[in-house]
Design a protein around this motif. Structure first.
Motif, PDB file in Angstrom:
ATOM      1  N   MET A   1      -5.586  11.151  17.584  1.00 55.97           N
ATOM      2  CA  MET A   1      -6.520  10.137  17.106  1.00 55.97           C
ATOM      3  C   MET A   1      -7.714  10.786  16.410  1.00 55.97           C
ATOM      4  O   MET A   1      -8.097  10.375  15.310  1.00 55.97           O
ATOM      5  CB  MET A   1      -6.993   9.285  18.284  1.00 55.97           C
ATOM      6  N   PHE A   2      -8.288  11.824  17.033  1.00 53.71           N
ATOM      7  CA  PHE A   2      -9.483  12.432  16.447  1.00 53.71           C
ATOM      8  C   PHE A   2      -9.179  13.134  15.126  1.00 53.71           C
ATOM      9  O   PHE A   2      -9.985  13.098  14.196  1.00 53.71           O
ATOM     10  CB  PHE A   2     -10.147  13.383  17.433  1.00 53.71           C
ATOM     11  N   ILE A   3      -8.018  13.763  15.042  1.00 49.56           N
ATOM     12  CA  ILE A   3      -7.644  14.397  13.772  1.00 49.56           C
ATOM     13  C   ILE A   3      -7.522  13.320  12.694  1.00 49.56           C
ATOM     14  O   ILE A   3      -7.999  13.490  11.569  1.00 49.56           O
ATOM     15  CB  ILE A   3      -6.297  15.145  13.922  1.00 49.56           C
ATOM     16  N   PHE A   4      -6.903  12.204  13.044  1.00 45.03           N
ATOM     17  CA  PHE A   4      -6.773  11.111  12.072  1.00 45.03           C
ATOM     18  C   PHE A   4      -8.131  10.516  11.724  1.00 45.03           C
ATOM     19  O   PHE A   4      -8.378  10.166  10.572  1.00 45.03           O
ATOM     20  CB  PHE A   4      -5.848  10.021  12.611  1.00 45.03           C
ATOM     21  N   ILE A   5      -9.021  10.390  12.718  1.00 44.16           N
ATOM     22  CA  ILE A   5     -10.343   9.827  12.427  1.00 44.16           C
ATOM     23  C   ILE A   5     -11.068  10.698  11.408  1.00 44.16           C
ATOM     24  O   ILE A   5     -11.627  10.191  10.436  1.00 44.16           O
ATOM     25  CB  ILE A   5     -11.179   9.680  13.723  1.00 44.16           C
ATOM     26  N   SER A   6     -10.999  12.040  11.601  1.00 42.81           N
ATOM     27  CA  SER A   6     -11.711  12.868  10.625  1.00 42.81           C
ATOM     28  C   SER A   6     -11.039  12.780   9.257  1.00 42.81           C
ATOM     29  O   SER A   6     -11.715  12.863   8.232  1.00 42.81           O
ATOM     30  CB  SER A   6     -11.865  14.314  11.102  1.00 42.81           C
ATOM     31  N   GLY A   7      -9.721  12.557   9.238  1.00 45.69           N
ATOM     32  CA  GLY A   7      -9.035  12.339   7.968  1.00 45.69           C
ATOM     33  C   GLY A   7      -9.467  11.031   7.317  1.00 45.69           C
ATOM     34  O   GLY A   7      -9.734  10.973   6.120  1.00 45.69           O
ATOM     35  N   LEU A   8      -9.550   9.979   8.120  1.00 47.04           N
ATOM     36  CA  LEU A   8      -9.908   8.657   7.595  1.00 47.04           C
ATOM     37  C   LEU A   8     -11.335   8.640   7.055  1.00 47.04           C
ATOM     38  O   LEU A   8     -11.614   8.026   6.027  1.00 47.04           O
ATOM     39  CB  LEU A   8      -9.781   7.602   8.700  1.00 47.04           C
ATOM     40  N   GLN A   9     -12.222   9.344   7.772  1.00 40.78           N
ATOM     41  CA  GLN A   9     -13.618   9.324   7.340  1.00 40.78           C
ATOM     42  C   GLN A   9     -13.817  10.070   6.033  1.00 40.78           C
ATOM     43  O   GLN A   9     -14.820   9.865   5.352  1.00 40.78           O
ATOM     44  CB  GLN A   9     -14.508   9.901   8.447  1.00 40.78           C
ATOM     45  N   ALA A  10     -12.836  10.920   5.685  1.00 41.76           N
ATOM     46  CA  ALA A  10     -12.970  11.685   4.449  1.00 41.76           C
ATOM     47  C   ALA A  10     -12.513  10.891   3.221  1.00 41.76           C
ATOM     48  O   ALA A  10     -12.724  11.313   2.098  1.00 41.76           O
ATOM     49  CB  ALA A  10     -12.173  12.981   4.552  1.00 41.76           C
ATOM     50  N   ILE A  11     -11.877   9.734   3.459  1.00 43.33           N
ATOM     51  CA  ILE A  11     -11.398   8.952   2.305  1.00 43.33           C
ATOM     52  C   ILE A  11     -12.564   8.166   1.715  1.00 43.33           C
ATOM     53  O   ILE A  11     -13.220   7.418   2.425  1.00 43.33           O
ATOM     54  CB  ILE A  11     -10.282   7.975   2.732  1.00 43.33           C
ATOM     55  N   PRO A  12     -12.844   8.353   0.407  1.00 47.38           N
ATOM     56  CA  PRO A  12     -13.991   7.668  -0.197  1.00 47.38           C
ATOM     57  C   PRO A  12     -13.843   6.145  -0.127  1.00 47.38           C
ATOM     58  O   PRO A  12     -12.775   5.613  -0.435  1.00 47.38           O
ATOM     59  CB  PRO A  12     -13.947   8.145  -1.651  1.00 47.38           C
ATOM     60  N   ARG A  13     -14.923   5.489   0.273  1.00 46.06           N
ATOM     61  CA  ARG A  13     -14.919   4.020   0.413  1.00 46.06           C
ATOM     62  C   ARG A  13     -14.563   3.315  -0.902  1.00 46.06           C
ATOM     63  O   ARG A  13     -13.892   2.298  -0.909  1.00 46.06           O
ATOM     64  CB  ARG A  13     -16.302   3.513   0.842  1.00 46.06           C
ATOM     65  N   ASP A  14     -15.045   3.864  -2.040  1.00 47.34           N
ATOM     66  CA  ASP A  14     -14.878   3.124  -3.301  1.00 47.34           C
ATOM     67  C   ASP A  14     -13.416   2.953  -3.707  1.00 47.34           C
ATOM     68  O   ASP A  14     -13.091   2.067  -4.480  1.00 47.34           O
ATOM     69  CB  ASP A  14     -15.714   3.732  -4.435  1.00 47.34           C
ATOM     70  N   TYR A  15     -12.513   3.791  -3.166  1.00 48.17           N
ATOM     71  CA  TYR A  15     -11.089   3.582  -3.434  1.00 48.17           C
ATOM     72  C   TYR A  15     -10.678   2.187  -2.969  1.00 48.17           C
ATOM     73  O   TYR A  15      -9.963   1.468  -3.653  1.00 48.17           O
ATOM     74  CB  TYR A  15     -10.241   4.605  -2.676  1.00 48.17           C
ATOM     75  N   TYR A  16     -11.144   1.853  -1.770  1.00 49.85           N
ATOM     76  CA  TYR A  16     -10.770   0.554  -1.213  1.00 49.85           C
ATOM     77  C   TYR A  16     -11.436  -0.579  -1.961  1.00 49.85           C
ATOM     78  O   TYR A  16     -10.834  -1.613  -2.216  1.00 49.85           O
ATOM     79  CB  TYR A  16     -11.147   0.477   0.274  1.00 49.85           C
ATOM     80  N   GLU A  17     -12.718  -0.358  -2.332  1.00 53.39           N
ATOM     81  CA  GLU A  17     -13.430  -1.400  -3.068  1.00 53.39           C
ATOM     82  C   GLU A  17     -12.735  -1.679  -4.387  1.00 53.39           C
ATOM     83  O   GLU A  17     -12.499  -2.830  -4.747  1.00 53.39           O
ATOM     84  CB  GLU A  17     -14.889  -0.977  -3.297  1.00 53.39           C
ATOM     85  N   ALA A  18     -12.358  -0.604  -5.077  1.00 50.48           N
ATOM     86  CA  ALA A  18     -11.660  -0.777  -6.355  1.00 50.48           C
ATOM     87  C   ALA A  18     -10.351  -1.534  -6.146  1.00 50.48           C
ATOM     88  O   ALA A  18     -10.026  -2.462  -6.887  1.00 50.48           O
ATOM     89  CB  ALA A  18     -11.378   0.584  -6.982  1.00 50.48           C
ATOM     90  N   ALA A  19      -9.624  -1.164  -5.081  1.00 51.13           N
ATOM     91  CA  ALA A  19      -8.348  -1.821  -4.808  1.00 51.13           C
ATOM     92  C   ALA A  19      -8.561  -3.301  -4.479  1.00 51.13           C
ATOM     93  O   ALA A  19      -7.797  -4.160  -4.923  1.00 51.13           O
ATOM     94  CB  ALA A  19      -7.640  -1.126  -3.661  1.00 51.13           C
ATOM     95  N   SER A  20      -9.626  -3.602  -3.713  1.00 50.10           N
ATOM     96  CA  SER A  20      -9.899  -4.986  -3.339  1.00 50.10           C
ATOM     97  C   SER A  20     -10.196  -5.829  -4.571  1.00 50.10           C
ATOM     98  O   SER A  20      -9.677  -6.937  -4.718  1.00 50.10           O
ATOM     99  CB  SER A  20     -11.105  -5.075  -2.404  1.00 50.10           C
ATOM    100  N   THR A  21     -11.027  -5.280  -5.477  1.00 54.13           N
ATOM    101  CA  THR A  21     -11.370  -6.075  -6.662  1.00 54.13           C
ATOM    102  C   THR A  21     -10.141  -6.330  -7.519  1.00 54.13           C
ATOM    103  O   THR A  21     -10.051  -7.341  -8.200  1.00 54.13           O
ATOM    104  CB  THR A  21     -12.455  -5.381  -7.517  1.00 54.13           C
ATOM    105  N   GLU A  22      -9.178  -5.408  -7.428  1.00 52.85           N
ATOM    106  CA  GLU A  22      -7.953  -5.645  -8.198  1.00 52.85           C
ATOM    107  C   GLU A  22      -6.965  -6.493  -7.425  1.00 52.85           C
ATOM    108  O   GLU A  22      -5.833  -6.713  -7.877  1.00 52.85           O
ATOM    109  CB  GLU A  22      -7.324  -4.319  -8.603  1.00 52.85           C
TER     110      GLU A  22
END
Lengths: 298, 271
Positions: A179-200
């Motif tokens: 879980m902790f390894i994945f959490i540090s992986g998840l936190q490294a993903i830039p938020r704006d990727y998701y924002e861009a995907a949401s707007t599309e």
């Protein structure tokens, strides 16, 4: 002298080779030498009666080991354990990480709880679970309370359930680590990727499979490699839950090596250890290769 | 903008937490019960808290001996690993060339190898350190070395070499540079390796099981296992033994949680 050469010779003097000698010696003597000895002695008739005088015997120890049906079982169990625990640890770890990666107060309490088993000794966990899985243990008591008396059984008394339980306990223990390894992986993903995907207008499932998963591949590589290597080397939990690895059907490679060792078949024990080492190196290498190819840059 | 945690999620997580906490509850409650109450293995409160269980186990469980051995083995292993590992890490991280690459790869080789039970036994016998804590310490240290050297060297590579050059211009010798300049800068990775090594060594069961033959040298995990074998009918005592064993670790974990989690996970990510 060129500037580079001066720098090189300064480095040479400042960080001399002997700095690595203490570490090299401890590592060489206590890790590498035994491997070398195993490689050599597994080709001899070394046993407790020929302690000082092993004679070359070719592939005999390996043949002996491979002929032994217990060994086949041990190899099968080792892979079964390693593969299933790897899948479970990654699956559970990933789910927990996805639920808990945002930093809320409550989340950090849950993370603390899920990580706790990782710092405890497997001996304690193993003994604790024998009390839970005993015939009159906690699990059977709970089933009784729920009116599920037909589900009760002697969990550590037969192959399928005892194997299932060691796999569950091991995964339970290390899911928090994954879980902790994945959490540090998840936190490294830039938020704006998701924002861009949401707007599309991408659905959250699509975002998960197209953004999260691909960018988590490095974390999966780390987890998978560590889990599989750790799983293949398993000893403690099997030894403790299976009463000193007495029963032959839940044997894994480490307990097999221990058993042949304790009855004095040193050549066979070395052969089993070497086979395990080679298998672990091979599998971790292949796995790493497989995942590295799938990693993408953020 | 940020949404609050949703209550359904909290509820589910709480249920899952119980899967983690119930075994702990069974153990703690059981440790205060009478023999008869304890073997019922349930979550009821003890009729009367049996503090005498603790007295009995501390007297008869060789807890103190186990602790002393664990502390000795863990401290010695950790010191060896940190000092030797840091020196080798500095060498590998700061120098370039064929020899350095060879040394590095030679250490990396050890990351995946597993313990060679029989030949390690023979080795310890021939060095005359079978059955000694020294043997256990050296094996533990050897097995931990690849990981330590790898993490130290990759950390050192991230430190600009200008600070070394400045120190050399100021007339620092090798050792002075390493101990006064580099080691202090390496503190974060020191903490990581300290935690990883100490936890691994403290919890290690295999090495002392194979290579320590007398009970007075056993660390705490072996004491627990042996106690469990002798008192399999007295679950109240066994639970006490388990509580005593994990209590200091749990307290340390709760206090140093941030460092422990970061240490253990960041260490493996760098691998």
């Amino acid at each position: 002298m060129s500037k580079k050469a001066i720098k090189m010779s300064a480095q040479h003097k400042t960080y001399p080779f002997w700095l690595s000698i203490p570490a090299l010696s401890v590592y060489t003597i206590f890790v590498i030498v035994p491997i070398g000895m195993s490689l050599v002695l597994s080709f001899t008739d070394w046993n407790i009666r020929r302690w000082d005088d092993p004679k070359f015997a070719g592939l005999q120890a390996f043949k002996e080991v491979i002929k032994d049906p217990d060994f086949g079982r041990a190899v099968f169990n080792t892979f079964l354990f390693a593969v299933l625990t790897t899948i479970l640890k990654i699956g559970l770890g990933l789910i927990l990480a996805l639920v808990l990666y945002k930093s809320f107060k409550a989340n950090s309490i849950f993370r603390t709880i899920f990580y706790l088993p990782c710092v405890l000794s497997m001996t304690v966990i193993g003994v604790l679970f024998t009390s839970i899985l005993a015939k009159n243990g906690l699990l059977n008591n709970i089933l009784n309370l729920l009116g599920l008396t037909t589900w009760q059984r002697e969990w550590l008394g037969q192959y399928t359930t005892s194997m299932a339980w060691v796999i569950i306990i091991e995964s339970w223990m290390w899911a928090g680590f994954n879980m902790f390894i994945f959490i540090s992986g998840l936190q490294a993903i830039p938020r704006d990727y998701y924002e861009a995907a949401s707007t599309e207008g991408a659905s959250s499932w699509k975002q998960f499979t197209k953004i999260t998963l691909p960018l988590l591949v490095p974390a999966i590589t780390v987890n998978a490699t560590m889990n599989i290597a750790g799983g293949m080397k398993v000893f403690d939990i099997i030894y403790i839950l299976m009463k000193g690895g007495q029963s032959t059907d839940t044997q894994v490679l480490s307990t097999y090596a221990f058993k042949s060792f304790s009855v004095g078949y040193l050549g066979e024990s070395s052969a089993a250890s070497i086979i395990l080492t080679v298998l672990v190196i091979l599998v971790s290498f292949l796995l790493n290769y497989f995942f590295r190819k799938r990693e993408v840059e953020v | 903008m940020k949404k609050k945690n949703n209550p359904v999620k909290i509820l589910i997580l709480t249920v899952v937490s119980f899967v983690y906490l119930i075994p702990i509850f069974v153990m703690v409650l059981g440790s205060f019960k009478t023999k008869g109450e304890a073997v019922r293995f349930d979550l009821s409160l003890p009729e009367k808290f049996q503090w005498a269980n603790y007295e009995y186990v501390i007297e008869n469980g060789h807890v103190i001996t186990g602790y002393m051995n664990s502390i000795l083995i863990t401290t010695a292993t950790t010191l060896i690993v940190l000092i030797f590992g840091a020196l080798a890490g500095i060498y590998v991280g700061r120098r370039k060339g064929k020899l350095v690459d060879t040394v590095y790869n030679y250490f990396i080789l050890g990351l995946t190898v597993s313990l060679q039970l029989a030949t390690t036994f023979a080795l310890l016998k021939s060095l005359n350190i079978y059955g000694t804590r020294l043997g256990v310490i050296l094996i533990n240290a050897g097995m931990q070395m690849p990981f330590t050297v790898m993490t130290f060297s990759s950390f050192i590579k991230g430190i600009p070499s200008e600070i070394d050059e400045a120190a050399i211009i100021d007339g620092c010798g090798s050792l002075k540079l390493i101990f006064w300049v580099l080691l202090p800068v390496m503190k974060p990775i020191m903490v990581t390796n300290l935690i990883v090594t100490a936890i691994n060594t403290w919890n290690n069961f295999m090495v002392p099981l194979f290579y320590l033959d007398s009970a007075e040298k056993w660390p705490i995990p072996l004491m627990v296992y042996n106690f469990f074998g002798r008192y399999a009918r007295n679950w109240n005592y066994v639970f006490v033994m388990l509580v005593i064993t994990i209590l200091p670790i749990v307290i340390l974990y709760l206090c140093l949680q941030k460092y422990i989690v970061e240490g253990m996970t960041s260490g493996s990510v760098k691998g």
